[in-house]
Design a protein around this motif. Sequence first.
Motif, short mmCIF file in Angstrom:
data_model
loop_
_atom_site.label_atom_id
_atom_site.label_comp_id
_atom_site.label_asym_id
_atom_site.label_seq_id
_atom_site.Cartn_x
_atom_site.Cartn_y
_atom_site.Cartn_z
N SER A 121 5.86 3.04 -12.65
CA SER A 121 5.70 4.16 -11.73
C SER A 121 5.39 5.44 -12.51
O SER A 121 5.90 5.65 -13.62
CB SER A 121 6.97 4.35 -10.90
OG SER A 121 7.28 3.18 -10.18
N TYR A 122 4.59 6.31 -11.88
CA TYR A 122 4.08 7.50 -12.54
C TYR A 122 4.40 8.76 -11.73
O TYR A 122 4.43 8.72 -10.49
CB TYR A 122 2.56 7.42 -12.71
CG TYR A 122 2.09 6.24 -13.53
CD1 TYR A 122 1.76 6.40 -14.88
CD2 TYR A 122 1.95 4.99 -12.95
CE1 TYR A 122 1.30 5.31 -15.63
CE2 TYR A 122 1.50 3.90 -13.70
CZ TYR A 122 1.18 4.07 -15.02
OH TYR A 122 0.73 2.99 -15.75
N SER A 152 0.80 -1.21 0.00
CA SER A 152 0.00 0.00 0.00
C SER A 152 0.84 1.27 0.00
O SER A 152 0.30 2.37 -0.07
CB SER A 152 -0.93 0.02 1.23
OG SER A 152 -0.17 0.00 2.42
N GLN A 153 2.18 1.13 0.07
CA GLN A 153 3.04 2.30 0.09
C GLN A 153 4.09 2.20 -1.00
O GLN A 153 4.64 1.13 -1.26
CB GLN A 153 3.75 2.45 1.45
CG GLN A 153 2.79 2.77 2.60
CD GLN A 153 3.55 2.93 3.92
OE1 GLN A 153 4.48 2.19 4.19
NE2 GLN A 153 3.12 3.89 4.72
N LEU A 154 4.36 3.35 -1.65
CA LEU A 154 5.35 3.40 -2.72
C LEU A 154 6.67 3.87 -2.11
O LEU A 154 6.88 5.05 -1.87
CB LEU A 154 4.90 4.35 -3.82
CG LEU A 154 5.85 4.52 -5.02
CD1 LEU A 154 6.18 3.19 -5.65
CD2 LEU A 154 5.25 5.48 -6.04
N ALA A 189 3.10 12.75 -10.76
CA ALA A 189 1.78 13.29 -10.46
C ALA A 189 1.05 13.71 -11.74
O ALA A 189 -0.18 13.70 -11.81
CB ALA A 189 1.92 14.48 -9.51
N THR A 248 4.92 9.25 -7.78
CA THR A 248 3.92 9.42 -6.73
C THR A 248 2.97 8.24 -6.64
O THR A 248 2.27 8.09 -5.64
CB THR A 248 3.10 10.70 -6.96
OG1 THR A 248 2.45 10.61 -8.25
CG2 THR A 248 4.00 11.93 -6.94
N ARG A 249 2.91 7.42 -7.64
CA ARG A 249 2.08 6.21 -7.61
C ARG A 249 2.67 5.18 -8.54
O ARG A 249 3.51 5.50 -9.40
CB ARG A 249 0.62 6.52 -7.99
CG ARG A 249 0.42 6.88 -9.44
CD ARG A 249 -1.04 7.21 -9.74
NE ARG A 249 -1.24 7.48 -11.16
CZ ARG A 249 -1.57 6.56 -12.06
NH1 ARG A 249 -1.74 5.29 -11.68
NH2 ARG A 249 -1.74 6.87 -13.33
N ALA A 250 2.25 3.94 -8.37
CA ALA A 250 2.77 2.86 -9.21
C ALA A 250 1.76 1.74 -9.29
O ALA A 250 0.91 1.57 -8.41
CB ALA A 250 4.09 2.35 -8.65
N ARG A 269 6.90 -3.28 -11.94
CA ARG A 269 6.37 -2.02 -11.40
C ARG A 269 6.46 -0.94 -12.47
O ARG A 269 7.54 -0.70 -13.04
CB ARG A 269 7.16 -1.58 -10.17
CG ARG A 269 6.77 -0.20 -9.66
CD ARG A 269 7.70 0.31 -8.56
NE ARG A 269 7.44 -0.33 -7.29
CZ ARG A 269 8.00 0.06 -6.14
NH1 ARG A 269 8.83 1.08 -6.12
NH2 ARG A 269 7.73 -0.57 -5.02
#
Length: 262
Positions: A223-224, A97-99, A226, A189-191, A221
């Motif tokens: 990853s992006y 739940s955490q990047l 924002a 910020t997210r993946a 993975r």
Amino acid sequence: MTDLSNSFFADGPVQLPAGGPLYLQLKRWIEDAIHRGAINPGDALPSERDLATRVDVSRVTVRKAVLHLVKEGVLVQRHGSGTFVAPLTQRVEQSLSQLTSFTEDMARRGMAVHAEWLDRGLYAPSPEETVILGLSSDDLVARIARLRLTGDTPLAIERASLSARTLPDPEAIGDSLYTHLDKTGNRPTRAIQRIRAANLAEEDALLLEVPVGSAGLNIERTSYLASGRVIEFTRSIYRGDTYDFVAELRIGEAPTIGGKTP
């Protein structure tokens, strides 16, 4: 290393446990010696010749027993060094739940980690990298590959791809890729991660110091930033005997119709 004359063969003449083929009897006897502490994790097993002589069996029998214990992960063989009792490994829980980066994740657990570089440089992108990272035909891709360890125990192999515009100098990365990206304003910020079970092929098994065919976890993975732009594409291979991935699940709120719960 354990003194064989005082520990491994301390009980005098060897009495193999009865039942089954001779190599299985020897296998059970070695397992019992490990369990009772006659030889400890990290200690070298007696040589094939020494075992055969002291136990009064053929070297073929010794070899077959040892190979079965290697396949089960009880023993490990190191080319040019011999056969050793597998070290005890601490299982690591990683939240889904955490990047976070590998370095940050281990630091929160008080575990010192380091990396052995396998590759880092600029290359022409593969078709897959071109599509995922949104590259043009003239772009280069930065690839970094590392073996991640805690102490002498390898935990994972990471192979990351980024646009060379984002990472023009892969040699500049220190302990953490995400720390480096944070300094340049490119930390994701997210993946999205995809995890699947796999049996380790020879090259990866050798790097992770486990038998070929051992259970592993393959993780992809993407990853992006924002803005929604893809910044990183990473393929990682984790040892199945050291990692647990944990996710917290919650029941969602009941749907409403016309402002009312049905």
